[in-house]
Design a protein around this motif. Structure first.
Motif, PDB file in Angstrom:
ATOM      1  N   LEU A   1      -3.606  -2.555  10.003  1.00  0.00           N
ATOM      2  CA  LEU A   1      -3.729  -1.192  10.521  1.00  0.00           C
ATOM      3  C   LEU A   1      -2.883  -0.228   9.703  1.00  0.00           C
ATOM      4  O   LEU A   1      -3.322   0.873   9.376  1.00  0.00           O
ATOM      5  CB  LEU A   1      -3.292  -1.147  11.990  1.00  0.00           C
TER       6      LEU A   1
ATOM      7  N   HIS B   1      -8.686   6.639  17.727  1.00  0.00           N
ATOM      8  CA  HIS B   1      -8.300   7.075  16.388  1.00  0.00           C
ATOM      9  C   HIS B   1      -6.960   7.785  16.388  1.00  0.00           C
ATOM     10  O   HIS B   1      -6.867   8.954  16.011  1.00  0.00           O
ATOM     11  CB  HIS B   1      -9.387   7.988  15.791  1.00  0.00           C
TER      12      HIS B   1
ATOM     13  N   LYS C   1     -14.254  -6.021  15.130  1.00  0.00           N
ATOM     14  CA  LYS C   1     -13.131  -5.696  14.259  1.00  0.00           C
ATOM     15  C   LYS C   1     -11.908  -6.534  14.633  1.00  0.00           C
ATOM     16  O   LYS C   1     -11.204  -7.032  13.765  1.00  0.00           O
ATOM     17  CB  LYS C   1     -12.819  -4.216  14.411  1.00  0.00           C
TER      18      LYS C   1
ATOM     19  N   GLN D   1      -4.446   0.740   6.626  1.00  0.00           N
ATOM     20  CA  GLN D   1      -5.512   1.736   6.774  1.00  0.00           C
ATOM     21  C   GLN D   1      -4.957   3.132   7.003  1.00  0.00           C
ATOM     22  O   GLN D   1      -5.709   4.077   7.211  1.00  0.00           O
ATOM     23  CB  GLN D   1      -6.409   1.366   7.946  1.00  0.00           C
TER      24      GLN D   1
ATOM     25  N   TYR E   1      -2.513   4.028   9.478  1.00  0.00           N
ATOM     26  CA  TYR E   1      -1.863   4.327  10.738  1.00  0.00           C
ATOM     27  C   TYR E   1      -0.350   4.273  10.556  1.00  0.00           C
ATOM     28  O   TYR E   1       0.155   3.475   9.752  1.00  0.00           O
ATOM     29  CB  TYR E   1      -2.215   3.272  11.804  1.00  0.00           C
TER      30      TYR E   1
ATOM     31  N   GLY F   1       0.932   4.732   7.232  1.00  0.00           N
ATOM     32  CA  GLY F   1       0.855   3.507   6.453  1.00  0.00           C
ATOM     33  C   GLY F   1       2.092   2.636   6.546  1.00  0.00           C
ATOM     34  O   GLY F   1       2.195   1.635   5.860  1.00  0.00           O
TER      35      GLY F   1
ATOM     36  N   HIS G   1       0.869  -1.164   0.000  1.00  0.00           N
ATOM     37  CA  HIS G   1       0.000   0.000   0.000  1.00  0.00           C
ATOM     38  C   HIS G   1       0.910   1.220   0.000  1.00  0.00           C
ATOM     39  O   HIS G   1       2.046   1.160   0.458  1.00  0.00           O
ATOM     40  CB  HIS G   1      -0.929  -0.008   1.196  1.00  0.00           C
TER      41      HIS G   1
END
Lengths: 324, 329, 504
Positions: C445, C417, C385, C448, C450, C283, C255
């Motif tokens: 994570l 968050h 989750k 997404q 982080y 990321g 990613h």
């Protein structure tokens, strides 16, 4: 919820041990004396337990936060002497707020030393017990104080008044217990006290201001003492300068009996109320049965140890300690 | 510790700050009051100190163990009641002064028994000693009232109440008993296996268990010792008063704990000694006596003692910061 | 050692289970007299449990312990000692306020009449032992005044008070200097020469290859084989330890990386770490690898506001920030899943939901009251989750398995968050299944967005989850690797303090 707990079986019942014991005692006493379960008698027990009860509310919060407060007894002497003495000098309108402020200052000292400086709470409050007792004696010059005009002052309502037939001390005790129970069980502050008492390190690692929380618990304890002092001063309309001597340990006994762990993080105000009432009913029941008042101490001895023992045993899953 | 050889007086004082304090108040009162520095007054101080002091010796053992005993005041009262009452029992009526013997023996036995009960409960139930002895404090006081029926007992045998006035040469008997007990407990703590195990149990319970020390019975013995010493203290106090009142010894537990903590014993266990405790007891005794001589109202003593207790704790924390490496918790 | 010789100690098919974990699964192990037998395995492989079984602290569920040919049952450490099995603890088991001599003979002090300690004998004997250990202190000294290394020596001295058949050393060099290590090895060789069987547990390959005769490897609680040291090499041992099936293939689904979220410049906190500089992008997973005590945890604590740095800068989104308390860190979006789950991560007496919402309980209110609905919503979301297995949010966290406890802590911080998630030893003491779940979670994570920092002492873990790896040694960053560059050898060298000329 209660049903779930009952389904969970034995351990859950052990957790409610104080309630079971309370009911057992009530049954035994009502069988032994037909005066025991009368409205009059119950009301009088409630009224007599109000002072210890109000103080126990504050101490419960301190203990849930993982600390002890042994200074509440001499703090009660201090507050009562102060409010009674000031009553005739500047009138009750001013005497009460000044006394409350002064008592809160003592609580703040406890809170500073224990919450901020992290000193051992047992020794700090032991030192404060002695120091405050000295303060009271210096302030009063060793004399007992009293209110001259006992009939004409509205100050009397706190200890002697009643609303709808319910004595004011009972109402105050009930109100304090409910308010702080709500705070402890439903508000963020209560949650933080449980967290700090249960695991101070993990609380800090979760961003909880541990020092401030502990500090506040001592302010609350002092506030409760101030309220107890108002009831006591108003009821007696005077005060000996050592009136609160020994209260600290009786209060602690009630808190422990209510199942609040001295290790912190567990306990509840309502169970403390049960503990307070249980001690009061034991005393009352024994007297009604014609026993001298001091036999209550013997019963209390057994009851406290058995109560805590069962609690500890339930947690470790065996009755006797494994230490050789 | 046993290696006293390589220690200079200054280093010794650094390690026992309470004796520095004792020295300080001693000098202070010697300068401030003409009545203080007087042999008779020293005798007084020792006699006054002996009551709290005897119990403090036992409390030192119990606290080094990591326990605490809040019931000592009540045990003292119970023993005093037995000591005074038993000598007037009809069965000893013809014993003359010998009637004191069974009375005192019984009183001391009762003290040991109370300690044994506390210790046994702590051992078997695993309930914290604080709670066990808090309960016992209430319960034993109850026993005192049950036994005395709320009234005071007076010693009919004058030999009993004269005992406290006896002296061996220049030394009052009460002071001698206290000093002898101090020496014995000091030797037990520093020289015997039981004493050394006391530190092991309090300092690292798990290590003690792993090393095969029987922690439960060990703690029980220390509770019995403190019970004995509290009873002895009660007997001696009743000889001084010639009587036993049911409220005797109230709040003594707090004074005793104050003295022991002042002497450097840790509540968490594993650390402390009799020399420190003697210093703590004397500090309190000299303060009370000196302020009394200076006609300072007794009230100030409470404030000063409370403040000193907290100050000691504060300084201890400052100087012995535990190494959590600066982690802000 | 000859084949006819009877083993000094033999374990046969030892099984030990704890609630939720099969800590030992049919382990065989033997030590011959006069042999140094190394026991190897990753954290959580079961070494400590095996040793506790040996020392009588745990009872095996199945299997036999055979000492000098006779099966024995040992229910206490004293019985074990009486059988000649002595365990030198990794955690010190000393009484700080007592003298070294008393600690050496704790529970067995020599006696005179009236229960008095025979000090002369005590000091004579213990000083003789300390002399044999080449210690530069005497038995009279108080343990609290000794350095950690010397305290370790006292612990070792205990083994010499009895006629030991087997001595177990559990990571004995963890706190020793090089000079002290030499002494320790002499002692071990001396014991060996006298026919004592030695069990030596360590992570350090070099020590194991200098000392041992044979090596037994445990993995995930199971016996993986025994090698003769002379006939093997580090590679073979490592493979046995990590397992052939070592899945070095990270979650390759690439990613894109975002902006630099957290940057640290020349951060120092004497004596824990100095001149630390690194950055983490959104990321990205950055792994911090090093030995215990290399300063990694301390850096994390500084970033989370639990320590004050002496110098250096912390930048979040490019602007310098002051972090004086965890509350500041939380506001900046930095979260820390701490090293010690039970002591730092959870309030064990509280239920799952309350633990998860603890950092934000102040803001989850309707009026003055904590909103139970909002709390349960958060709990449900992260339970699903993270696939947390618990009968209800009312369950106290004390009774959950290690993996589920860790997920509660992770959920606690995800629900805030954060921008930067620091995880310290995320899988310590967690069983294998949950381990890989948590590894996948950390990768997910990062995907997404982080920025994730993983601190770990387990090489496979670091290799598996990280995009970049920072190797630390003794408070300093030795090298930085990308996932493509890194090899196990170079990583091991870097964390052992060996600098190479290669450019990171």
């Amino acid at each position: 919820m209660l049903l779930n707990r009952l389904k969970a079986g034995g351990p859950a019942i052990a957790k409610q041990g104080i309630l079971v014991a309370f009911i057992l005692f009530m049954i035994v006493f009502s069988l032994m004396s037909d005066r025991f379960l009368t409205a009059d008698n119950i009301m009088s027990v409630f009224r007599q337990s109000a002072i210890i009860g109000v103080m126990a509310v504050g101490v419960t919060i301190v203990v849930i936060g993982g600390n002890l407060d042994l200074s509440v007894g001499s703090m009660l002497s201090f507050a009562t002497v102060l409010v009674v003495d000031l009553h005739d000098k500047i009138g009750p309108e001013l005497a009460i707020p000044i006394m409350v402020l002064a008592t809160l200052c003592l609580g703040a000292i406890n809170g500073f030393l224990i919450g901020i400086l992290r000193l051992n709470s047992l020794i700090v409050t032991l030192g404060m017990l002695s120091a405050i007792q000295g303060l009271v004696l210096i302030y009063s010059g060793g004399q007992n104080v009293d209110i001259v005009d006992q009939r004409g002052t509205w100050f009397a309502i706190f200890g002697r008044g009643s609303v709808l037939g319910i004595a004011a001390p009972i109402l105050i005790f009930g109100l304090m217990a409910i308010i702080f129970h709500v705070i402890m069980s439903t508000m963020p502050f209560g949650r933080k006290v449980y967290a700090v008492g249960g695991n101070p390190t993990a609380s800090v690692f979760s961003g909880i201001p541990r020092s401030r929380v502990v500090f506040t618990t001592y302010l609350i304890s002092a506030l409760c003492v101030a309220v107890a002092a108002i009831i006591l001063g108003s009821r007696v309309m005077g005060s000996q300068n050592n009136v609160g001597q020994g209260y600290e340990l009786q209060v602690l006994a009630a808190v422990i009996l209510g199942g609040t762990s001295l290790l912190g993080g567990a306990g509840s105000i309502l169970k403390t109320v049960l503990g307070v009432l249980m001690l009061a009913f034991i005393q009352n029941g024994l007297i009604l049965m014609g026993q001298p008042y001091y036999t209550q101490w013997l019963v209390t001895w057994v009851v406290i140890i058995v109560a805590v023992w069962l609690d500890v045993a339930a947690k470790r899953g065996r009755l006797f300690s494994p230490i050789a | 510790m046993s290696n006293l050889t390589d220690i200079t007086p200054l280093r010794w004082l650094m390690r026992n700050p309470i004796w520095g304090f004792v020295l300080l108040v001693f000098i202070f009162f010697s300068l401030m009051s003409e009545h203080f520095f007087d042999y008779r007054n020293f005798q007084n101080i020792l006699v006054q100190t002996s009551t709290i002091g005897l119990i403090a010796l036992g409390m030192t053992l119990v606290m080094i163990n990591g326990n605490i005993d809040l019931s000592v005041g009540a045990t003292l009262a119970l023993a005093a009641a037995f000591a005074v009452d038993v000598q007037s029992w009809a069965m000893f009526a013809t014993w003359g002064n010998w009637q004191i013997l069974p009375a005192v023996s019984l009183a001391l036995l009762v003290g040991i028994l109370m300690g044994a009960i506390n210790g046994f409960i702590v051992w078997k139930t695993g309930v914290d000693a604080f709670i066990v002895t808090l309960g016992a404090m209430l319960g034993i006081r109850g026993l005192v009232f049950v036994y005395t029926g709320e009234s005071s007992f007076y010693a009919m045998n004058f030999a009993y109440s004269d005992f406290s006035a006896l002296s061996v040469g220049p030394f009052p008997v009460l002071a001698l008993i206290f000093l002898a007990c101090t020496l014995i407990v000091h030797l037990v703590l520093s020289r015997t296996v039981h004493g050394r195990n006391t530190y092991a149990v309090g300092g690292n319970r798990e290590a003690a268990v792993n090393a095969g020390i029987r922690v439960g019975p060990h703690m029980m013995v220390n509770f019995m010792i403190i019970g004995f010493l509290a009873a002895l203290s009660g007997v001696l106090l009743s000889t001084q008063m010639g009587a036993a009142t049911p409220n005797l010894g109230r709040d003594y537990e707090l004074w005793v704990i104050t003295a022991v903590v002042l002497g450097g014993t840790k509540l968490t266990g594993g650390k402390g000694d009799i020399i420190g405790t003697l210093g703590g007891v004397l500090a309190i005794g000299i303060l009370r006596n000196g302020m009394n001589l200076m006609q300072v109202p007794a009230f100030y003593v409470y404030v000063i003692l409370g403040s000193i207790l907290i100050a000691v704790l504060f300084l201890d924390k400052r100087f012995n910061r535990t190494a959590n490496g600066g982690l802000r918790l | 050692m000859s084949d006819q010789q009877e083993p000094a100690l033999r374990l046969k098919g030892i099984v030990k289970t704890f609630p939720g974990v099969r800590a030992l699964d049919g382990v065989d192990f033997e030590v011959m007299p006069g042999e140094v037998h190394a026991l190897l395995g990753e954290n959580g492989a079961g070494k400590s449990t095996l040793m506790k079984v040996l020392a009588g602290m745990h009872q095996p569920d199945e299997g036999q312990i055979i000492i000098a040919g006779k099966p024995v049952r040992m229910t206490t450490p004293i019985e074990a000692k009486a059988q000649g099995v002595v365990l030198i603890h990794q955690e010190l088991s000393l009484v700080p306020e007592m003298s070294a001599a008393e600690n050496i003979y704790l529970g067995e002090l020599p006696l005179k009449r009236f229960g008095r300690v025979d000090w002369t004998t005590l000091f004579e004997r213990s000083n003789a032992i300390l002399k044999r250990l080449n210690c530069n202190f005497r038995g009279e000294v108080t343990v609290a005044n000794l350095s950690i290394a010397n305290q370790q020596m006292v612990e070792i001295a205990r083994a010499l008070t009895v006629d030991a058949r087997v001595v177990v050393f559990d990571e004995p060099t963890a706190s020793l200097t090089d000079a002290e290590k030499v002494v320790l090895f002499e002692i071990i060789n001396d014991l060996k020469a006298r026919g004592v069987g030695i069990v030596y547990i360590s992570h350090r390959m070099d020590e194991i290859f200098t000392l041992s005769d044979r090596i037994t490897v445990l993995r995930d609680g199971a016996y993986r084989g025994t090698l003769t040291t002379a006939d093997t090499d580090e590679d073979e041992v490592t493979r046995l330890m990590i397992g052939r099936s070592l899945d070095l293939s990270r979650d390759t689904a690439e990613h894109s990386l975002g902006e630099v979220v957290l940057e640290v410049r020349d951060l120092s906190c004497a004596p824990l770490f100095k001149k630390i500089s690194f950055s983490v992008r959104a990321g990205e997973v950055v792994g911090f690898y090093g030995l215990v005590g290399a300063g990694r945890t301390e850096i994390a604590e500084t970033l989370f506001g639990l320590r004050s740095p002496d110098s250096g800068e912390i930048l979040v989104d490019g602007s310098p920030v002051q972090i004086n308390a965890p509350a500041d860190a939380i506001k900046l979006g930095i979260s820390l899943v701490p090293e010690n789950r039970k002591e730092q991560g959870l309030v064990l007496s509280m239920n799952c939901r309350d633990n998860m919402t603890l950092p934000q309980v102040q803001n989850l209110t309707t009026g003055p009251f904590v909103s139970s609905g909002a709390e349960i919503a958060i709990f449900d979301k992260y339970r699903d989750k993270l696939e947390i297995k618990t009968p209800s949010w009312r369950q106290t966290t004390r009774v959950l398995s290690g993996g589920n406890q860790q997920k509660i802590v992770i959920g606690k911080w995800l629900s805030m968050h954060p921008r930067v998630l620091i995880v310290d030893e995320p899988t310590r003491g967690i069983d294998v299944g949950s381990k890989s779940e948590i590894h996948m979670l950390l990768r997910a994570l990062a995907a997404q967005g982080y920025a994730v920092i993983v601190i770990s002492s387990e090489m496979p873990e670091v290799l598996r989850v990280s995009d970049r790896i920072v190797a630390m040694y003794s408070g300093q960053i030795m090298r930085e690797f990308t996932a493509e560059q890194v090899t196990e050898d170079s990583l091991v060298q870097a964390i052992s303090g060996i600098r190479t000329s290669e450019v990171a």
